[in-house]
Enzyme design. Structure first.
Site, short mmCIF file in Angstrom:
data_model
loop_
_atom_site.label_atom_id
_atom_site.label_comp_id
_atom_site.label_asym_id
_atom_site.label_seq_id
_atom_site.Cartn_x
_atom_site.Cartn_y
_atom_site.Cartn_z
N ALA A 64 -12.16 -22.74 -4.85
CA ALA A 64 -11.92 -21.55 -5.68
C ALA A 64 -11.09 -20.51 -4.92
CB ALA A 64 -13.24 -20.95 -6.14
N GLY B 279 -7.63 -21.74 -5.02
CA GLY B 279 -7.25 -21.77 -6.43
C GLY B 279 -6.94 -20.39 -6.97
N ASP B 280 -7.70 -19.40 -6.56
CA ASP B 280 -7.45 -18.02 -6.96
C ASP B 280 -6.06 -17.60 -6.51
OD1 ASP B 280 -8.06 -15.28 -7.81
OD2 ASP B 280 -8.25 -14.85 -5.67
N GLY B 281 -5.73 -17.93 -5.28
CA GLY B 281 -4.42 -17.54 -4.74
C GLY B 281 -3.26 -18.23 -5.42
N ASP C 185 -2.87 -16.98 -9.06
CA ASP C 185 -2.27 -15.65 -9.04
C ASP C 185 -0.77 -15.75 -8.75
OD1 ASP C 185 -2.90 -12.67 -9.08
OD2 ASP C 185 -1.87 -12.86 -7.15
#
Length: 144
Positions: A29, A32-34, A37
């Site tokens: 995660a 994945g967030d990076g 974004d």
């Protein structure tokens, strides 16, 4: 399997391949967030030069936990068994943090979504990631 940004970075910095099964869902995660974004920022900037505040407003509306939670709810039926498993592991992970502006349920679903994005990124499945993001945009009627 196509080669993506992660493979390029690993090659440039001489990093060893890792077994993703050893990664926690929260690690997936995190990356994945990076990457999600970055994709959304790239789309927003790709639409043209504008004030940074406008760029931020457009991006933050798409990457916030509530939007990610709605997107993954709609995408669940389109996931492979493996993708659904990665999502569930991320959703069910016990995070030490919580979102400021999201319910616990939305935050957990968003964490699962980000874990899936991280998994697809780290396995060089960028085409699949883009297909799911485009499909999610269609379901949510998001236009950049």
């Amino acid at each position: 399997m196509e080669k993506g940004l992660d493979s390029y970075i690993r090659a440039q910095f001489d990093l060893e391949e890792v077994d993703l099964r050893t990664y926690s869902p929260l690690t997936l995660a995190y990356i994945g967030d990076g990457i999600y974004d970055l994709i959304i920022r790239s789309l927003v900037v790709g639409k043209g030069n504008t004030r940074a505040n406008e760029l931020h407003k457009k991006t933050s509306g798409i990457v916030k936990a509530q939007t990610q939670a709605r997107m993954i709810e709609l995408l669940e039926k389109d996931l492979t068994d493996l993708e659904a498993d990665v999502y569930r592991r991320g959703r069910n992970a016990k995070s030490p943090t919580t979102a400021k502006n999201a319910s616990v349920g939305d935050y957990r679903k968003a964490t699962g979504f980000e874990a899936l994005m991280g998994y697809l990124y780290l396995t060089d499945q960028m085409d699949r990631m883009m297909k799911l993001i485009k499909l999610g945009f269609t379901y949510l009627e998001i236009t950049i």
